[in-house]
Design a protein around this motif. Structure first.
Motif, PDB file in Angstrom:
ATOM      1  N   UNK A 137       2.132  14.337 -13.305  1.00 16.11           N
ATOM      2  CA  UNK A 137       1.019  14.241 -14.246  1.00 16.11           C
ATOM      3  C   UNK A 137      -0.119  15.210 -13.943  1.00 16.11           C
ATOM      4  N   UNK A 138       0.035  15.999 -12.885  1.00 20.96           N
ATOM      5  CA  UNK A 138      -1.002  16.970 -12.537  1.00 20.96           C
ATOM      6  C   UNK A 138      -2.281  16.341 -12.012  1.00 20.96           C
ATOM      7  N   UNK A 139      -2.200  15.104 -11.514  1.00 24.66           N
ATOM      8  CA  UNK A 139      -3.391  14.459 -10.971  1.00 24.66           C
ATOM      9  C   UNK A 139      -3.780  15.101  -9.643  1.00 24.66           C
ATOM     10  N   UNK A 140      -5.061  15.111  -9.362  1.00 30.30           N
ATOM     11  CA  UNK A 140      -5.575  15.785  -8.175  1.00 30.30           C
ATOM     12  C   UNK A 140      -5.158  15.061  -6.898  1.00 30.30           C
ATOM     13  N   UNK A 141      -4.696  15.832  -5.936  1.00 36.02           N
ATOM     14  CA  UNK A 141      -4.402  15.308  -4.605  1.00 36.02           C
ATOM     15  C   UNK A 141      -5.390  15.993  -3.658  1.00 36.02           C
ATOM     16  N   UNK A 142      -6.590  15.436  -3.618  1.00 37.72           N
ATOM     17  CA  UNK A 142      -7.680  16.040  -2.868  1.00 37.72           C
ATOM     18  C   UNK A 142      -7.499  15.806  -1.369  1.00 37.72           C
ATOM     19  N   UNK A 143      -8.350  16.442  -0.597  1.00 34.29           N
ATOM     20  CA  UNK A 143      -8.339  16.261   0.849  1.00 34.29           C
ATOM     21  C   UNK A 143      -8.626  14.797   1.206  1.00 34.29           C
ATOM     22  N   UNK A 178      -6.591   9.574   3.061  1.00 30.80           N
ATOM     23  CA  UNK A 178      -6.333   8.161   2.806  1.00 30.80           C
ATOM     24  C   UNK A 178      -4.851   7.833   2.899  1.00 30.80           C
ATOM     25  N   UNK A 179      -4.020   8.723   2.384  1.00 30.82           N
ATOM     26  CA  UNK A 179      -2.569   8.540   2.456  1.00 30.82           C
ATOM     27  C   UNK A 179      -2.113   8.500   3.911  1.00 30.82           C
ATOM     28  N   UNK A 180      -2.630   9.391   4.715  1.00 29.75           N
ATOM     29  CA  UNK A 180      -2.256   9.406   6.136  1.00 29.75           C
ATOM     30  C   UNK A 180      -2.699   8.119   6.837  1.00 29.75           C
ATOM     31  N   UNK A 181      -3.881   7.630   6.496  1.00 28.86           N
ATOM     32  CA  UNK A 181      -4.366   6.381   7.094  1.00 28.86           C
ATOM     33  C   UNK A 181      -3.474   5.211   6.667  1.00 28.86           C
ATOM     34  N   UNK A 182      -3.101   5.171   5.395  1.00 27.42           N
ATOM     35  CA  UNK A 182      -2.204   4.116   4.903  1.00 27.42           C
ATOM     36  C   UNK A 182      -0.879   4.157   5.651  1.00 27.42           C
ATOM     37  N   UNK A 183      -0.311   5.355   5.780  1.00 25.78           N
ATOM     38  CA  UNK A 183       0.972   5.486   6.476  1.00 25.78           C
ATOM     39  C   UNK A 183       0.872   5.021   7.924  1.00 25.78           C
ATOM     40  N   UNK A 184      -0.221   5.357   8.579  1.00 26.05           N
ATOM     41  CA  UNK A 184      -0.420   4.904   9.955  1.00 26.05           C
ATOM     42  C   UNK A 184      -0.529   3.371   9.997  1.00 26.05           C
ATOM     43  N   UNK A 194       0.822  -1.216   0.000  1.00 26.60           N
ATOM     44  CA  UNK A 194       0.000   0.000   0.000  1.00 26.60           C
ATOM     45  C   UNK A 194       0.853   1.262   0.000  1.00 26.60           C
ATOM     46  N   UNK A 195       2.115   1.147   0.396  1.00 27.54           N
ATOM     47  CA  UNK A 195       3.015   2.306   0.303  1.00 27.54           C
ATOM     48  C   UNK A 195       3.173   2.748  -1.145  1.00 27.54           C
ATOM     49  N   UNK A 196       3.009   1.812  -2.064  1.00 28.86           N
ATOM     50  CA  UNK A 196       3.069   2.161  -3.483  1.00 28.86           C
ATOM     51  C   UNK A 196       1.997   3.173  -3.847  1.00 28.86           C
ATOM     52  N   UNK A 197       0.819   3.056  -3.240  1.00 27.40           N
ATOM     53  CA  UNK A 197      -0.236   4.035  -3.502  1.00 27.40           C
ATOM     54  C   UNK A 197       0.197   5.423  -3.042  1.00 27.40           C
ATOM     55  N   UNK A 198       0.821   5.486  -1.887  1.00 29.30           N
ATOM     56  CA  UNK A 198       1.277   6.773  -1.352  1.00 29.30           C
ATOM     57  C   UNK A 198       2.269   7.411  -2.322  1.00 29.30           C
ATOM     58  N   UNK A 199       3.269   6.640  -2.712  1.00 30.89           N
ATOM     59  CA  UNK A 199       4.288   7.139  -3.636  1.00 30.89           C
ATOM     60  C   UNK A 199       3.648   7.559  -4.957  1.00 30.89           C
ATOM     61  N   UNK A 200       2.802   6.698  -5.501  1.00 32.50           N
ATOM     62  CA  UNK A 200       2.176   7.007  -6.788  1.00 32.50           C
ATOM     63  C   UNK A 200       1.261   8.214  -6.723  1.00 32.50           C
ATOM     64  N   UNK A 201       0.502   8.346  -5.671  1.00 24.19           N
ATOM     65  CA  UNK A 201      -0.404   9.489  -5.561  1.00 24.19           C
ATOM     66  C   UNK A 201       0.379  10.802  -5.514  1.00 24.19           C
ATOM     67  N   UNK A 202       1.446  10.816  -4.732  1.00 23.25           N
ATOM     68  CA  UNK A 202       2.245  12.047  -4.619  1.00 23.25           C
ATOM     69  C   UNK A 202       2.974  12.369  -5.918  1.00 23.25           C
TER      70      UNK A 202
END
Length: 125
Positions: free
Chosen positions: A98-104, A109-115, A84-92
């Motif tokens: 690519x200018x993809x949205x990093x919404x609230x 979700x990223x913070x929950x994954x990291x926790x 799931x860390x891959x999602x964090x890296x990919x989202x950021x």
């Protein structure tokens, strides 16, 4: 989890995430396409000619080798959720490159994954 074990898992995850980003860059160069019988070969040839696609496939192969080394050292019940860390890296990085949205919501979700990854890493294995 030992530092070497964690490094194997983390490197595997980062290589896998890199593969995704490289594949996305290659697909962006080709553009959107319909998956039909008539264009499998022409689109396939365009995709495989893209340097980012080739690099992405190399990253996948490398990630598989490192991941197998990690699995030899860590319980799969600990290692697999680390993907799931891959999602964090990919989202950021998708937001950056690519200018993809990093919404609230995505940020939450990223913070929950990291926790969750932190809790799993501390649980042993």
């Amino acid at each position: 989890m030992t530092p070497v074990s964690f490094a194997c898992i983390l490197i595997g995850v980062l290589l896998n995430a890199s593969a995704q980003l490289l594949l996305k860059a290659g697909v962006n160069a080709v553009g959107a396409f319909a998956f039909t019988r008539a264009n499998i070969v022409p689109v396939g040839l365009k995709l495989i000619a893209q340097i980012p696609v080739i690099a992405g496939l190399v990253c996948y192969a490398a990630s598989l080798m490192v991941w197998i080394m990690g699995l030899s050292r860590v319980d799969v019940s600990i290692a697999y959720p680390m993907l799931s860390l891959g999602y964090v890296v990919n989202a950021l990085l998708a937001a950056l490159f690519f200018g993809e949205a990093l919404t609230l919501q995505r940020s939450a979700g990223i913070l929950i994954i990291l926790l969750g990854v932190y809790v799993l890493a501390r649980s042993g294995g």
